[in-house]
Scaffold this active site. Structure first.
Site, PDB file in Angstrom:
ATOM      1  N   ILE B  12       1.038  -1.050   0.093  1.00  0.00           N
ATOM      2  CA  ILE B  12       0.029   0.003  -0.076  1.00  0.00           C
ATOM      3  C   ILE B  12       0.721   1.472  -0.250  1.00  0.00           C
ATOM      4  CG2 ILE B  12      -1.341   1.283   1.126  1.00  0.00           C
ATOM      5  CD1 ILE B  12      -2.947  -1.410   2.613  1.00  0.00           C
ATOM      6  N   SER B 132      -7.490  -0.943   9.600  1.00  0.00           N
ATOM      7  CA  SER B 132      -7.739  -2.413   8.556  1.00  0.00           C
ATOM      8  C   SER B 132      -9.671  -1.989   8.905  1.00  0.00           C
ATOM      9  CB  SER B 132      -7.371  -3.413   8.944  1.00  0.00           C
ATOM     10  OG  SER B 132      -7.565  -4.308   9.151  1.00  0.00           O
ATOM     11  N   TYR B 158      -3.600  -8.957  15.257  1.00  0.00           N
ATOM     12  CA  TYR B 158      -2.878  -8.433  13.964  1.00  0.00           C
ATOM     13  C   TYR B 158      -4.004  -6.799  14.021  1.00  0.00           C
ATOM     14  CZ  TYR B 158      -3.444  -5.445  10.240  1.00  0.00           C
ATOM     15  OH  TYR B 158      -4.013  -5.278   9.041  1.00  0.00           O
ATOM     16  N   LYS B 162      -3.828  -2.741  15.536  1.00  0.00           N
ATOM     17  CA  LYS B 162      -4.571  -1.393  14.672  1.00  0.00           C
ATOM     18  C   LYS B 162      -5.925  -0.698  15.635  1.00  0.00           C
ATOM     19  CE  LYS B 162      -2.665  -1.936  10.627  1.00  0.00           C
ATOM     20  NZ  LYS B 162      -2.456  -0.936  10.307  1.00  0.00           N
TER      21      LYS B 162
END
Lengths: 346, 346
Positions: B12, B132, B158, B162
């Site tokens: 990204i 996310s 993970y 975020k």
């Protein structure tokens, strides 16, 4: 069992160290604290731990260090062979955490990460984490059980750091099946050890009710502001689950006993299960001390809820622990501490 | 506007840097990345950013550094006068995060804390954070709007990192009213820049569907395992909101435009709003490329849900942004990248 206690020079820390030693169950302790919130003597030793040493008539090994400094922690883990860690160290003012969120996240999360890293590296697999009722946010049900929802509606960074630390440690425990993790969620600790040698010694104006009350009683502060008297409670003032700090400290001793057998992650509420209102606390304090506490009614604080109290049944069933001291003990011991130490540890 | 882009050498990141420059809106960029997940040349420069440089025919200032090293970041902030930060840097494998939670929490949270600290110190008040769809956990409603619940039922570290990073930055923004914070919640980025010079280059076996599909197509992998075909979806396979990475990158350019006026914290879903199933994606890829993708059905992965797609209306209304590229573009551009770079950036 050789136990590392972080945040050992705090209110809960000092009482926990004392109970660990007095339990006579073979616990030896090693204490660390950065004394950011504790008074140190000219040698950098925490005065409250000197007092504990005086009570138990034994030296208390202590190192003044900051968990955020990973390199400071490593020599301790290398030298000492810890069987378990009790992790109490954290910044703890709700109001300050709102004003200085980065400070709180950095200190509380980084300290936790560094400590866990050392535990993994030196194979220390028994871990007690000091959490808080704040992880439940505004309760959707009362009493709060360990299965009540967490994480939703937490209104301050302090509470978030406790929630996040729980999450981090639970995930580490899941990934390392030999880890034994116990999370203790404290309700509102008050009181002091009956010796009057150790107690709560807030810097500046107290954030918590009972130290404020006792400072009014001793003439250090003029009047107690009660934050809101229109809650849906017995007398309109907020209801909380106050627990004697010595009872709370004993909960840690009982938690360590669980490590004799391998466990999955366990979570316990440490409270009495009984809620008292602010007014009830003030009245009880007045009755025990014979002092009149001037009060005035102020606005309710943002985020404050009417009632918070827990169901402590699980701790009784699994840890064989329950709070034994009552409201009168809390007030009497607090007053004993306050009158013997009107300036705290100074 | 001078923009710091962290994680600039990622999938990204590299596309975002390219779109920032090609937007011709006066953006200059400074890129940092530790290349833990990117291929570097012999000078330590990220090859993907060399490729971006080739496309735009301009040098791309780049520094290979680790955000977890606070002291590495400071000279950059001292030298450069950043007007805004786009923070993309993070470890991003769901499976790896379950196996190595401490690594993920340490890297992603500490990186975020260090970066925010520098921003506060050097008065950089415009901040875009790369979040996310995982922060929503298993969706309780579809499509997912920015007001849908977050934090509940996130099944991997993970996603937690975020969620926690969002929380930390929102609290910092609240405590610093001059801060302008935009949180972008990505759905499933796929595809590649039409040049075929940059694209997704996973280390080892891809964790994500489309890189896996294209590696099967190119003969690097034998067969695609579809994880579960009994979900309650059009064909039983999982439905996700796939978005072309160039569209996603353009979302960042539009986000920066918001900083022309002071804002409260803003949160945007970046997705197409349309869900496609795994089988539909594979069929589309086969159609565009003319290659047959052998598949087999495996067990559903723990924590996987049937359908995840967003409502991207808010981004359209406020950012003037919406995804413009379709399924065919995603497949064609991915295939162009894959065939031109069968070994990625190696």
């Amino acid at each position: 069992m050789h136990i590392l206690v972080t945040g050992a020079a705090g209110f809960i820390g000092s009482h926990t160290v004392l109970e660990l030693i007095e339990a006579n169950k073979g616990y030896t302790v090693f204490c660390v604290d950065n004394c950011s919130n504790a008074v140190a003597d000219s040698n950098g030793n925490a005065i409250c731990l000197n007092r504990v040493s005086q009570i138990v008539n034994k030296p208390i090994p202590f190192k003044n260090l900051d968990l955020c400094d990973g390199s400071a922690l490593e020599p301790i883990f290398k030298e000492q062979k810890f069987d378990a860690v009790i992790h109490l160290s954290a910044l703890k003012s709700v109001a300050e955490s709102i004003a200085e969120p980065l400070e709180y996240y950095s200190n509380n999360i980084l300290g936790c990460l560094n400590l866990v890293k050392m535990c993994l590296k030196y194979n220390v697999t028994n871990f007690v984490f000091s959490s808080s009722a704040t992880v439940y946010g505004p309760p959707e049900e009362l009493p709060i059980t360990e299965k009540s929802q967490t994480g939703k509606g937490i209104t301050n960074p302090y509470g978030q750091t406790k929630y996040m630390s729980e999450q981090i440690m639970m995930d580490v425990a899941k990934a390392n099946p030999n880890w034994n993790l116990i999370i203790l969620r404290y309700f509102n600790p008050v009181g002091a050890h009956k010796s009057g040698l150790i107690g709560e010694d807030p810097k500046g104006t107290p954030n918590n009710l009972m130290p404020y009350v006792s400072q009014v009683a001793v003439g250090k502060l003029e009047v107690l502001t009660i934050h809101g008297d229109t809650f849906d409670t017995i007398d309109g003032t907020g209801v909380r689950d106050f627990i004697h700090v010595v009872d709370l400290a004993k909960g840690h001793v009982q938690a360590l006993e669980r490590f004799k057998n391998p466990i999955e992650t366990e979570i316990y509420n440490l409270g009495t299960g009984v809620g008292y209102s602010v007014k009830q606390m003030v009245e009880a304090f007045e009755k025990v001390t014979g002092r009149k506490i001037p009060t005035k009614i102020g606005e309710a604080r943002k985020g404050d809820v009417a009632s918070v109290f827990c169901d402590p049944k699980l701790a009784e069933e699994q840890l064989g622990w329950k709070a034994e001291l009552g409201l009168e003990d809390m007030c009497r011991d607090l007053w004993n501490w306050q009158t013997k130490n009107p300036k705290g540890f100074m």
